[in-house]
Design a protein around this motif. Structure first.
Motif, PDB file in Angstrom:
ATOM      1  N   GLU A   1      -6.956 -13.688   6.429  1.00 19.76           N
ATOM      2  CA  GLU A   1      -7.067 -12.350   7.016  1.00 19.76           C
ATOM      3  C   GLU A   1      -5.748 -11.585   6.864  1.00 19.76           C
ATOM      4  OE1 GLU A   1      -8.120  -8.906   8.962  1.00 19.76           O
ATOM      5  OE2 GLU A   1      -9.345 -10.474   8.049  1.00 19.76           O
ATOM      6  N   LEU A   2      -4.635 -12.265   7.082  1.00 21.84           N
ATOM      7  CA  LEU A   2      -3.337 -11.610   6.921  1.00 21.84           C
ATOM      8  C   LEU A   2      -3.096 -11.217   5.472  1.00 21.84           C
ATOM      9  CD1 LEU A   2      -1.274 -13.930   9.278  1.00 21.84           C
ATOM     10  CD2 LEU A   2      -1.628 -11.474   9.599  1.00 21.84           C
ATOM     11  N   TYR A   3      -3.507 -12.055   4.553  1.00 25.01           N
ATOM     12  CA  TYR A   3      -3.352 -11.725   3.127  1.00 25.01           C
ATOM     13  C   TYR A   3      -4.177 -10.485   2.785  1.00 25.01           C
ATOM     14  CZ  TYR A   3      -3.149 -12.308  -1.947  1.00 25.01           C
ATOM     15  OH  TYR A   3      -2.942 -12.106  -3.283  1.00 25.01           O
ATOM     16  N   SER A   4      -5.385 -10.393   3.339  1.00 24.63           N
ATOM     17  CA  SER A   4      -6.223  -9.208   3.100  1.00 24.63           C
ATOM     18  C   SER A   4      -5.568  -7.951   3.652  1.00 24.63           C
ATOM     19  CB  SER A   4      -7.600  -9.403   3.757  1.00 24.63           C
ATOM     20  OG  SER A   4      -8.288 -10.477   3.171  1.00 24.63           O
ATOM     21  N   ARG A   5      -4.984  -8.052   4.828  1.00 22.60           N
ATOM     22  CA  ARG A   5      -4.332  -6.881   5.426  1.00 22.60           C
ATOM     23  C   ARG A   5      -3.112  -6.462   4.613  1.00 22.60           C
ATOM     24  NH1 ARG A   5      -4.252  -8.092  11.898  1.00 22.60           N
ATOM     25  NH2 ARG A   5      -3.060  -6.127  11.871  1.00 22.60           N
ATOM     26  N   LEU A   6      -2.391  -7.443   4.065  1.00 19.22           N
ATOM     27  CA  LEU A   6      -1.256  -7.105   3.199  1.00 19.22           C
ATOM     28  C   LEU A   6      -1.730  -6.450   1.909  1.00 19.22           C
ATOM     29  CD1 LEU A   6       0.900 -10.316   3.729  1.00 19.22           C
ATOM     30  CD2 LEU A   6       1.595  -7.987   4.332  1.00 19.22           C
ATOM     31  N   GLN A   7      -2.864  -6.883   1.406  1.00 19.21           N
ATOM     32  CA  GLN A   7      -3.431  -6.265   0.201  1.00 19.21           C
ATOM     33  C   GLN A   7      -3.829  -4.819   0.471  1.00 19.21           C
ATOM     34  OE1 GLN A   7      -2.312  -8.570  -1.962  1.00 19.21           O
ATOM     35  NE2 GLN A   7      -4.182  -8.409  -3.161  1.00 19.21           N
ATOM     36  N   ARG A   8      -4.149  -4.522   1.743  1.00 18.52           N
ATOM     37  CA  ARG A   8      -4.502  -3.146   2.126  1.00 18.52           C
ATOM     38  C   ARG A   8      -3.258  -2.332   2.484  1.00 18.52           C
ATOM     39  NH1 ARG A   8      -8.679  -5.984   4.982  1.00 18.52           N
ATOM     40  NH2 ARG A   8      -7.643  -5.614   6.994  1.00 18.52           N
ATOM     41  N   LYS A   9      -2.065  -2.906   2.166  1.00 21.18           N
ATOM     42  CA  LYS A   9      -0.771  -2.211   2.317  1.00 21.18           C
ATOM     43  C   LYS A   9      -0.315  -2.070   3.762  1.00 21.18           C
ATOM     44  CE  LYS A   9      -0.698  -1.649  -2.115  1.00 21.18           C
ATOM     45  NZ  LYS A   9       0.132  -2.554  -2.947  1.00 21.18           N
ATOM     46  N   GLU A  10      -0.771  -2.956   4.655  1.00 24.24           N
ATOM     47  CA  GLU A  10      -0.200  -2.940   6.002  1.00 24.24           C
ATOM     48  C   GLU A  10       1.253  -3.415   5.918  1.00 24.24           C
ATOM     49  OE1 GLU A  10      -2.221  -4.284   9.438  1.00 24.24           O
ATOM     50  OE2 GLU A  10      -4.216  -4.057   8.544  1.00 24.24           O
ATOM     51  N   PRO A  11       2.131  -2.904   6.778  1.00 23.80           N
ATOM     52  CA  PRO A  11       3.566  -3.229   6.665  1.00 23.80           C
ATOM     53  C   PRO A  11       3.853  -4.728   6.799  1.00 23.80           C
ATOM     54  CG  PRO A  11       3.217  -1.358   8.136  1.00 23.80           C
ATOM     55  CD  PRO A  11       1.866  -1.936   7.857  1.00 23.80           C
ATOM     56  N   TRP A  12       4.605  -5.247   5.837  1.00 25.73           N
ATOM     57  CA  TRP A  12       4.988  -6.662   5.838  1.00 25.73           C
ATOM     58  C   TRP A  12       5.748  -7.035   7.114  1.00 25.73           C
ATOM     59  CZ3 TRP A  12       4.564 -11.253   3.235  1.00 25.73           C
ATOM     60  CH2 TRP A  12       5.557 -12.205   3.441  1.00 25.73           C
ATOM     61  N   GLU A  13       6.795  -6.248   7.452  1.00 25.11           N
ATOM     62  CA  GLU A  13       7.634  -6.575   8.602  1.00 25.11           C
ATOM     63  C   GLU A  13       6.826  -6.633   9.896  1.00 25.11           C
ATOM     64  OE1 GLU A  13       8.388  -4.436   6.255  1.00 25.11           O
ATOM     65  OE2 GLU A  13      10.186  -5.360   5.371  1.00 25.11           O
ATOM     66  N   LYS A  14       5.878  -5.720  10.031  1.00 26.56           N
ATOM     67  CA  LYS A  14       5.055  -5.678  11.241  1.00 26.56           C
ATOM     68  C   LYS A  14       4.210  -6.948  11.371  1.00 26.56           C
ATOM     69  CE  LYS A  14       0.986  -3.291  13.060  1.00 26.56           C
ATOM     70  NZ  LYS A  14      -0.013  -2.236  12.771  1.00 26.56           N
ATOM     71  N   LEU A  15       3.546  -7.346  10.288  1.00 30.53           N
ATOM     72  CA  LEU A  15       2.674  -8.525  10.341  1.00 30.53           C
ATOM     73  C   LEU A  15       3.484  -9.809  10.522  1.00 30.53           C
ATOM     74  CD1 LEU A  15      -0.002  -7.672   7.603  1.00 30.53           C
ATOM     75  CD2 LEU A  15      -0.162  -7.424  10.080  1.00 30.53           C
TER      76      LEU A  15
END
Length: 766
Positions: free
Chosen positions: A266-280
């Motif tokens: 799920e986290l990988y999917s959110r990163l693929q959707r360009k959610e901020p790395w530092e935040k996650l």
């Protein structure tokens, strides 16, 4: 097989740099004198050496002014050292211990073979351009194994080599026969490695064996190895990455393991959707050591990380690239590439490689070369009769660790019979006696049941010879190397000088308050204020932070969060403070005593089911406890709230009138976010204030060099004299210089200085 790399400390690095060997011998003939201090003569060669060392690269080196200026400084230095000697400071046990400690450190670069070190450093760097992938088979053998045990191990490894060179699968044989426990799981595979990551004999064999081939048996401190080289590739250098990790260990329940995999996907999917790395990373990464820093890890190279993590990281090509979830024994990781760093240039790595080589197993080559050289230089000669006499005493008591020896008294007259007072060997015609070695044997024996007594005696003999040669060389370094002799002299004189300077100048200037005040008054004209302004300067990283700082500064009181206990707990139904909280309250009381800007609010909270009045009583009890420890009562306020809590603990809130507390609060995330200064400023103290000096009182906002400033000038202060308190730092420094000049004048009177001008003139070359 892998080992940690140890780095030398700054002092060791400095000593290595200073200790370049020179073979220039120290002459013992009487030298010309460059000056006489009282009756003490200063050798011309000593001054010439120090002058050349400290001024040799200066453009004015060799000019008359340069020589004369340095001679004046050196004379003052020698006068102070001479006075220390006259007072016997060089005879104290403390001085001797300190000097001996420095001598041991200074000697190290001279107890090595520089040419061998240079070759090993260059070899290590050259090998770092390649990375080797290899497998190995190990037959364990202790470094000091007896010849019979060594032969057994050697025959085993030779037989295994015949099997793998005869067609059997290397990794299968490794899994079945290798005495490296990991071989059962990995078939002896070590993955990729580079120089300085394996013990030196293993590394050398791996780098010399061609891809697909199997080495001859290799002996290391672990035993005998066969090495098969699987691949060689160009070095990948170092890589810097960040990671987001969800923990999942092999032993965790299957349901938890499945949950961990779902989380990372799920986290990988959110990163693929360009959610901020530092935040996650901050919210979800379960690596506490890196999560607060965006998941960043220290740079690493080949062979330093778990293979699956390392391989995925090095596959990333461009900064910002992300890996798909990668599994390791620690859990699941998403890896983000920050940067790739190629192998640095030799010049950039030389110093650190020298330090590593000195601690690496390859340093054994250096020591062997050093011992070989000093055997020849110091004319080491064995006495066969004495050695035979010693070895005849080797019996089972030695290998059982029970060898006993009592040295006889010296004979009344020389005897031709071989015995305990016979020379075992000589160094520069100095005899080392049988009895001294046998005493060494008793003190250093180790039980080795079943070992050959003569083999054990041979090992002890070799150790004794090596140690004796090293000690002899160390004891004669000052007569052998001018550089070393002068270094020791510099340290010796420096220790003496420090002790006397502290007494005569440094501490005296601080402790002699009457003398300092008198000096300050007599030199008041030197300590004057330029025109100044009194005001406040706020510097912030963003306009929003600047506005926040201005608003909170107006309140005049700021919350203190650093090292403050949050609650005080009590025994159920009582006002008795729990013992576990006493230490925290004592530290808080001490802080309230030492910092008069602080005030404390103690809030009592009723506990469900207890009498309502307990909350106020408990708050009062905390105040009484703090006052009893020295805190001022008027700076502690008590209050209560009506809302009941589960534990009835009192809460503490500390505030301060110091802007430093506001700075700390605003800088929790970034230590440079906000800076607040409230004081007087003269020209040169602050570049922003400098631009506003002519404008007079008022409030100003300035944007300069990427920072945002709010400057309030309350009033203009005229030029005028400083008080001693305001000028104490500079005045103390000036007073120290004054005391030193006075002292030197006294020393020159006590020890009249007579210069030998012809010797001085020899140093003038320009």
């Amino acid at each position: 097989m892998h080992k940690r790399i140890l780095y030398a400390g700054p002092l060791a690095a400095a000593l290595l740099a200073a200790g370049c060997q020179t073979t220039k011998s120290v002459t013992t003939a009487k030298q010309p004198v460059i000056e006489t201090l009282g009756t003490h003569e200063v050798p011309a060669g000593e001054f010439a050496y120090v002058y050349r060392k400290n001024n040799g690269t200066a453009p004015e080196f060799g000019t008359r002014p340069s020589v004369q200026e340095y001679l004046d400084l050196y004379t003052n230095f020698k006068l102070k050292v001479l006075e220390a000697e006259q007072r016997g400071l060089d005879t104290t046990q403390a001085f001797k211990r300190e000097l001996e400690g420095y001598k041991q450190q200074l000697a190290q670069p001279y107890l090595t073979e520089k040419s061998v070190t240079d070759q090993l450093v260059r070899e290590a760097y050259d090998r770092m351009s390649k990375e080797v992938s290899a497998s190995h088979i190990l037959i364990r053998l202790a470094p000091d194994a007896a010849p019979a045990d060594t032969l057994v191990a050697y025959n085993k490894i030779v037989a295994l080599r015949q099997r793998v060179t005869g067609g059997e699968d290397f990794n299968k044989v490794a899994a079945e026969t290798s005495e490296d426990p990991s071989a059962r799981d990995n078939g002896g595979k070590l993955g990729y490695f580079t120089a300085m990551q394996m013990v030196y004999p293993f590394e050398s064999a791996a780098y010399r064996t061609k891809v697909g081939e199997i080495s001859q048996p290799v002996r290391t401190r672990f035993g005998y190895h066969l090495i098969k080289v699987n691949d060689v590739r160009t070095a990948q250098g170092e890589i810097k990455v960040a990671h987001l990790m969800i923990r999942a260990t092999p032993s965790m329940p299957k349901a938890d393991s499945v949950t961990a995999k779902k989380k990372i996907d799920e986290l990988y999917s959110r990163l693929q959707r360009k959610e901020p790395w530092e935040k996650l990373v901050a919210q979800f990464s379960e690596d506490a050591g890196s999560a607060a820093n965006g998941g960043e890890l220290p740079p690493f190279g080949t062979g330093r990380m778990i293979p699956s993590f390392e391989e995925a990281a090095f596959r990333l090509q461009n900064p910002g690239d992300l890996s798909a979830p990668v599994q390791t024994p620690y859990g699941w990781h998403i890896i983000k590439l920050i940067e790739k760093q190629p192998v640095p240039k030799f010049e950039d790595m030389e110093a650190s490689l020298k330090s590593k080589v000195s601690k690496d197993s390859r340093s054994e080559l250096n020591r062997a070369a050093f011992l070989k050289r000093i055997r020849t230089e110091n004319q080491f000669t064995e006495n066969k009769a004495g050695k035979d006499y010693v070895f005849a005493k080797a019996d089972t008591s030695l290998v059982n660790g029970r060898f006993k020896y009592t040295a006889p008294a010296a004979p009344a007259k020389a005897s031709k019979t071989v015995g305990d007072n016979t020379a075992l060997f000589t160094i520069k015609d100095k005899p080392y006696l049988v009895k001294d070695f046998l005493t060494y044997v008793q003190q250093n024996q180790r039980a080795k049941a079943g070992a050959d007594p003569k083999f054990s005696m041979q090992q002890l003999y070799d150790q004794y010879v090596d140690q004796t040669l090293t000690d002899y060389e160390k004891a004669n370094l000052e007569t052998k190397y001018e550089d070393y002799r002068m270094l020791v002299k510099e340290y010796r004189d420096g220790i003496l000088l420090f002790q006397l300077m502290d007494e005569k100048v440094w501490s005296k200037a601080i402790e002699d308050t009457v003398g300092l005040q008198k000096f300050f008054t007599e030199n008041q004209s030197k300590y004057q204020w330029e025109p100044r302004v009194q005001g406040t300067v706020i510097s912030a990283a963003t306009p929003a932070l600047l506005q926040q700082a201005q608003t909170q500064l107006k309140a005049g009181r700021y919350q203190v969060k650093r090292v403050v206990p949050q609650t005080v707990n009590f025994q159920p139904g009582k006002v008795t403070i729990l013992k576990a909280d006493w230490a925290n309250l004592e530290r808080l009381a001490s802080r309230l005593v030492s910092d008069t800007t602080l005030t404390l609010t103690v809030t009592g909270h009723p506990k469900r089911g207890e009498a309502a009045g307990l909350a106020a009583a408990r708050a009062t009890r905390v105040k009484s406890y703090l006052v009893g420890k020295g805190a001022v009562a008027r700076r502690i306020t008590t209050t209560t709230v009506k809302t009941a809590t589960a534990d009835g603990a009192a809460t503490l809130a500390l505030t301060s009138t110091s802007p430093t507390a506001l700075e700390e609060s605003l800088n929790e995330q970034n230590p440079l976010a906000v800076q607040i200064q409230q004081r007087s400023f003269q020209k040169g103290d602050n570049k922003v204030v400098d631009e506003l000096l002519s404008k007079g009182p008022g409030s100003y906002t300035v944007n300069k060099d990427g920072r945002y400033y709010a400057v309030t000038i309350d009033k203009v202060l005229p030029a005028g004299p400083k008080t001693l308190t305001e000028a104490r730092g500079q005045a103390t420094s000036d007073y120290q210089n004054f005391l030193e000049k006075q002292w030197i004048a006294q020393l020159r009177e006590q020890y009249p200085v007579k210069i030998n001008q012809p010797e001085v003139d020899k140093l003038v070359t320009k």
